[in-house]
Motif scaffolding. Structure first.
Motif, PDB file in Angstrom:
ATOM      1  N   ALA A  78       0.835  -1.203   0.000  1.00  0.00           N
ATOM      2  CA  ALA A  78       0.000   0.000   0.000  1.00  0.00           C
ATOM      3  C   ALA A  78       0.869   1.253   0.000  1.00  0.00           C
ATOM      4  CB  ALA A  78      -0.937  -0.013   1.209  1.00  0.00           C
ATOM      5  N   ALA A  79       1.947   1.242   0.775  1.00  0.00           N
ATOM      6  CA  ALA A  79       2.866   2.388   0.796  1.00  0.00           C
ATOM      7  C   ALA A  79       3.492   2.584  -0.576  1.00  0.00           C
ATOM      8  CB  ALA A  79       3.945   2.186   1.854  1.00  0.00           C
ATOM      9  N   ALA A  80       3.918   1.514  -1.211  1.00  0.00           N
ATOM     10  CA  ALA A  80       4.497   1.607  -2.557  1.00  0.00           C
ATOM     11  C   ALA A  80       3.468   2.145  -3.544  1.00  0.00           C
ATOM     12  CB  ALA A  80       5.005   0.233  -3.002  1.00  0.00           C
ATOM     13  N   TYR A  81       2.235   1.749  -3.373  1.00  0.00           N
ATOM     14  CA  TYR A  81       1.151   2.219  -4.237  1.00  0.00           C
ATOM     15  C   TYR A  81       0.993   3.734  -4.131  1.00  0.00           C
ATOM     16  CZ  TYR A  81      -3.418   2.374  -6.490  1.00  0.00           C
ATOM     17  OH  TYR A  81      -4.463   2.653  -7.328  1.00  0.00           O
ATOM     18  N   VAL A  82       0.998   4.232  -2.913  1.00  0.00           N
ATOM     19  CA  VAL A  82       0.857   5.675  -2.695  1.00  0.00           C
ATOM     20  C   VAL A  82       2.073   6.414  -3.253  1.00  0.00           C
ATOM     21  CG1 VAL A  82       0.735   7.502  -0.941  1.00  0.00           C
ATOM     22  CG2 VAL A  82      -0.655   5.430  -0.687  1.00  0.00           C
ATOM     23  N   VAL A  83       3.253   5.956  -2.916  1.00  0.00           N
ATOM     24  CA  VAL A  83       4.495   6.623  -3.307  1.00  0.00           C
ATOM     25  C   VAL A  83       4.659   6.678  -4.827  1.00  0.00           C
ATOM     26  CG1 VAL A  83       7.013   6.351  -3.282  1.00  0.00           C
ATOM     27  CG2 VAL A  83       5.727   6.153  -1.167  1.00  0.00           C
ATOM     28  N   PHE A  86      10.158  -1.538  -5.885  1.00  0.00           N
ATOM     29  CA  PHE A  86      10.091  -0.674  -4.697  1.00  0.00           C
ATOM     30  C   PHE A  86      10.857  -1.319  -3.542  1.00  0.00           C
ATOM     31  CE2 PHE A  86       8.107   0.431  -0.631  1.00  0.00           C
ATOM     32  CZ  PHE A  86       8.226   1.816  -0.644  1.00  0.00           C
ATOM     33  N   ARG A  87      10.664  -2.622  -3.347  1.00  0.00           N
ATOM     34  CA  ARG A  87      11.379  -3.317  -2.275  1.00  0.00           C
ATOM     35  C   ARG A  87      12.869  -3.384  -2.575  1.00  0.00           C
ATOM     36  NH1 ARG A  87       8.816  -8.664  -1.729  1.00  0.00           N
ATOM     37  NH2 ARG A  87       8.179  -8.325  -3.863  1.00  0.00           N
ATOM     38  N   GLY A  88      13.239  -3.439  -3.857  1.00  0.00           N
ATOM     39  CA  GLY A  88      14.650  -3.346  -4.227  1.00  0.00           C
ATOM     40  C   GLY A  88      15.227  -2.006  -3.792  1.00  0.00           C
ATOM     41  N   TRP A  89      14.462  -0.931  -4.017  1.00  0.00           N
ATOM     42  CA  TRP A  89      14.875   0.405  -3.570  1.00  0.00           C
ATOM     43  C   TRP A  89      15.022   0.419  -2.048  1.00  0.00           C
ATOM     44  CZ3 TRP A  89      12.194   3.644  -0.265  1.00  0.00           C
ATOM     45  CH2 TRP A  89      12.758   4.905  -0.090  1.00  0.00           C
ATOM     46  N   LEU A  90      14.088  -0.221  -1.374  1.00  0.00           N
ATOM     47  CA  LEU A  90      14.126  -0.245   0.085  1.00  0.00           C
ATOM     48  C   LEU A  90      15.356  -0.998   0.591  1.00  0.00           C
ATOM     49  CD1 LEU A  90      12.644   0.669   2.608  1.00  0.00           C
ATOM     50  CD2 LEU A  90      11.260  -1.429   2.465  1.00  0.00           C
ATOM     51  N   VAL A  91      15.704  -2.101  -0.035  1.00  0.00           N
ATOM     52  CA  VAL A  91      16.925  -2.835   0.328  1.00  0.00           C
ATOM     53  C   VAL A  91      18.144  -1.933   0.137  1.00  0.00           C
ATOM     54  CG1 VAL A  91      18.472  -4.733  -0.355  1.00  0.00           C
ATOM     55  CG2 VAL A  91      16.014  -5.151  -0.090  1.00  0.00           C
ATOM     56  N   ALA A  92      18.168  -1.178  -0.950  1.00  0.00           N
ATOM     57  CA  ALA A  92      19.302  -0.291  -1.234  1.00  0.00           C
ATOM     58  C   ALA A  92      19.438   0.826  -0.199  1.00  0.00           C
ATOM     59  CB  ALA A  92      19.170   0.311  -2.632  1.00  0.00           C
ATOM     60  N   GLN A  93      18.400   1.090   0.567  1.00  0.00           N
ATOM     61  CA  GLN A  93      18.458   2.132   1.599  1.00  0.00           C
ATOM     62  C   GLN A  93      19.161   1.657   2.864  1.00  0.00           C
ATOM     63  OE1 GLN A  93      17.551   5.195   0.375  1.00  0.00           O
ATOM     64  NE2 GLN A  93      17.344   3.764  -1.344  1.00  0.00           N
ATOM     65  N   GLY A  94      19.424   0.351   2.959  1.00  0.00           N
ATOM     66  CA  GLY A  94      20.159  -0.190   4.103  1.00  0.00           C
ATOM     67  C   GLY A  94      19.261  -0.846   5.136  1.00  0.00           C
ATOM     68  N   GLY A  99       2.277   6.117  -7.167  1.00  0.00           N
ATOM     69  CA  GLY A  99       1.067   6.394  -7.933  1.00  0.00           C
ATOM     70  C   GLY A  99       0.471   5.153  -8.564  1.00  0.00           C
ATOM     71  N   GLY A 100       0.552   4.041  -7.868  1.00  0.00           N
ATOM     72  CA  GLY A 100       0.113   2.741  -8.356  1.00  0.00           C
ATOM     73  C   GLY A 100       1.248   1.766  -8.197  1.00  0.00           C
ATOM     74  N   CYS A 101       0.948   0.460  -8.209  1.00  0.00           N
ATOM     75  CA  CYS A 101       2.022  -0.496  -7.977  1.00  0.00           C
ATOM     76  C   CYS A 101       1.619  -1.891  -8.422  1.00  0.00           C
ATOM     77  CB  CYS A 101       2.390  -0.484  -6.498  1.00  0.00           C
ATOM     78  SG  CYS A 101       3.906  -1.354  -6.138  1.00  0.00           S
ATOM     79  N   SER A 102       2.186  -2.317  -9.536  1.00  0.00           N
ATOM     80  CA  SER A 102       1.985  -3.678 -10.032  1.00  0.00           C
ATOM     81  C   SER A 102       2.825  -4.650  -9.219  1.00  0.00           C
ATOM     82  CB  SER A 102       2.404  -3.750 -11.500  1.00  0.00           C
ATOM     83  OG  SER A 102       3.812  -3.548 -11.594  1.00  0.00           O
ATOM     84  N   ASP A 103       2.711  -5.938  -9.535  1.00  0.00           N
ATOM     85  CA  ASP A 103       3.556  -6.950  -8.877  1.00  0.00           C
ATOM     86  C   ASP A 103       5.036  -6.618  -9.080  1.00  0.00           C
ATOM     87  OD1 ASP A 103       1.177  -8.233  -8.374  1.00  0.00           O
ATOM     88  OD2 ASP A 103       1.568  -9.929  -9.691  1.00  0.00           O
TER      89      ASP A 103
END
Length: 178
Positions: free
Chosen positions: A63-68, A80-88, A70-74
């Motif tokens: 849901a957070a990825a969807y908001v950030v 998005f989770r790849g980006w989150l991993v890259a944040q540490g 503007g929509g979010c497919s599989d």
């Protein structure tokens, strides 16, 4: 390579990037660092990454990825989770505990204002690239297991319902209009 070692690899890669918000640069450095490891360690890193992807396969984060974004497919959720991993590790664990805290991360205000998606497909291929560089061969697909848990049925609602999203993710919906 266990989770602790994997997160140390990500932190070393982040240290080599002038702007740690640049996931693709972090992925490139992580892959280069990983290529110095044995084929067995590289394969273990791939398993660790997929374990983190499974850990983060949660409706509130989706849901957070969807908001950030503007929509979010599989696939978009994977990136998005790849980006989150890259944040540490610290950021990853904080956001998993409370996905609404994405709104507080450095660079997110800028991304929101400029309409920049938060994604990093490249982080998902660091072990593939490292294995090919280190061995000249593709990473064997049977060397790791991809498992995803079931999503929480309590989050079965319309993501386009702004009121529901505002109730569940108040900081993000205040920051982003979608």
């Amino acid at each position: 390579m266990n989770k602790e070692q994997f997160w140390k690899l990500i932190e070393k890669a982040r240290e080599r990037v002038p702007d740690a918000r640049e996931g693709s640069d972090i992925a490139g450095h992580a892959s280069a660092l990983l290529a110095r490891c044995s084929a067995q360690e590289i394969t273990a890193a791939q398993q660790t990454l997929w374990d983190l992807m499974a850990d983060s396969y949660q409706n509130p984060l989706w849901a957070a990825a969807y908001v950030v974004n503007g929509g979010c497919s599989d696939d978009g959720f994977d990136y998005f989770r790849g980006w989150l991993v890259a944040q540490g590790r610290t950021t990853f664990e904080r956001v998993l505990a409370d996905p609404d805290t994405v709104a507080e991360l450095p660079g997110v205000l800028t991304a929101a204002a400029e309409g920049i998606d938060l994604d990093c497909e490249d982080i998902l291929s660091i072990a593939w690239n490292a294995h090919e560089k280190a061995t000249g061969q593709e990473l064997p697909v049977d060397a790791f297991t991809i498992r995803y848990p079931c999503l929480d049925p309590a989050w079965d609602f319309d993501f386009d319902d702004r009121e529901e999203m505002a109730r569940r993710l108040p900081a993000l919906t205040a920051l982003y209009s979608y």
